[in-house]
Design a protein around this motif. Structure first.
Motif, short mmCIF file in Angstrom:
data_model
loop_
_atom_site.label_atom_id
_atom_site.label_comp_id
_atom_site.label_asym_id
_atom_site.label_seq_id
_atom_site.Cartn_x
_atom_site.Cartn_y
_atom_site.Cartn_z
N VAL A 140 78.94 9.96 -16.41
CA VAL A 140 78.79 9.17 -15.19
C VAL A 140 77.44 9.47 -14.54
O VAL A 140 76.73 8.55 -14.12
N GLN A 141 77.06 10.74 -14.49
CA GLN A 141 75.76 11.10 -13.91
C GLN A 141 74.61 10.48 -14.71
O GLN A 141 73.63 10.00 -14.14
N LEU A 145 74.72 7.71 -16.54
CA LEU A 145 74.72 6.27 -16.30
C LEU A 145 74.10 5.95 -14.93
O LEU A 145 73.30 5.02 -14.81
N PHE A 146 74.46 6.72 -13.90
CA PHE A 146 73.82 6.54 -12.60
C PHE A 146 72.31 6.79 -12.71
O PHE A 146 71.51 6.06 -12.13
N SER A 202 70.47 3.86 -14.17
CA SER A 202 70.37 2.82 -13.16
C SER A 202 69.25 3.13 -12.17
O SER A 202 68.43 2.27 -11.84
N PHE A 236 78.49 10.81 -5.89
CA PHE A 236 78.48 9.55 -6.63
C PHE A 236 78.35 8.36 -5.67
O PHE A 236 77.61 7.42 -5.92
N ALA A 267 78.87 3.04 -14.24
CA ALA A 267 79.00 4.40 -13.70
C ALA A 267 80.02 4.45 -12.57
O ALA A 267 80.86 5.35 -12.52
#
Length: 144
Positions: A5-6, A8-9, A12, A72, A137
């Motif tokens: 997730v980190q 993917l962020f 972005s 997040f 994410a």
């Protein structure tokens, strides 16, 4: 899953804080002799702001400064403001006579897809990709 997730962020965020910045700080934009000096000033200001916002989002995302859900949410909100801002600007171009591309800048990308020629604006592709990574994410973050 948290690191995914980190990452993917991060992808972005880098779409506007690194890739777009590199595309704007050169002869097609910031030092383009055809652009009026005030327009060049604004593009450099925009790039500096995007880099700063991106760095802030990355620090919030990766440093243990708050709970993971808060990190997040804050990093995603910062990225969302910048990325959605692009689409708001694109949607309102008729109000101020804007265009997605400049004839002496980056040309649209032309691809042959299933025997048909398709043209895509590179800015739209970059920022749509950034939004896509951001949404992915965010969706994965909600499952944690």
């Amino acid at each position: 899953m948290i690191v995914l997730v980190q990452v993917l962020f991060t992808i972005s965020i880098l779409s506007f804080a690194l890739v777009a910045a590199a595309a704007d700080l050169n002869r097609t934009h910031a030092t383009n002799p055809v652009w009026v000096p005030h327009a060049r000033f604004h593009v450099v200001w925009q790039v500096a702001t995007h880099i700063g916002a991106g760095l802030l989002a990355l620090v919030v995302l990766w440093a243990p400064v708050a709970s993971l859900p808060a990190r997040f949410a804050i990093a995603g909100a910062i990225a969302g403001v910048v990325l959605v801002g692009f689409f708001v600007t694109a949607a309102t171009m008729p109000l101020y006579g804007g265009e997605l591309a400049d004839s002496n800048g980056y040309r649209p990308l032309t691809l042959d897809i299933a025997g048909r020629t398709r043209t895509f604006d590179q800015n739209v592709l970059l920022f749509a990709g950034g939004v896509g990574f951001l949404l992915l994410a965010g969706a994965l973050a909600l499952t944690l």
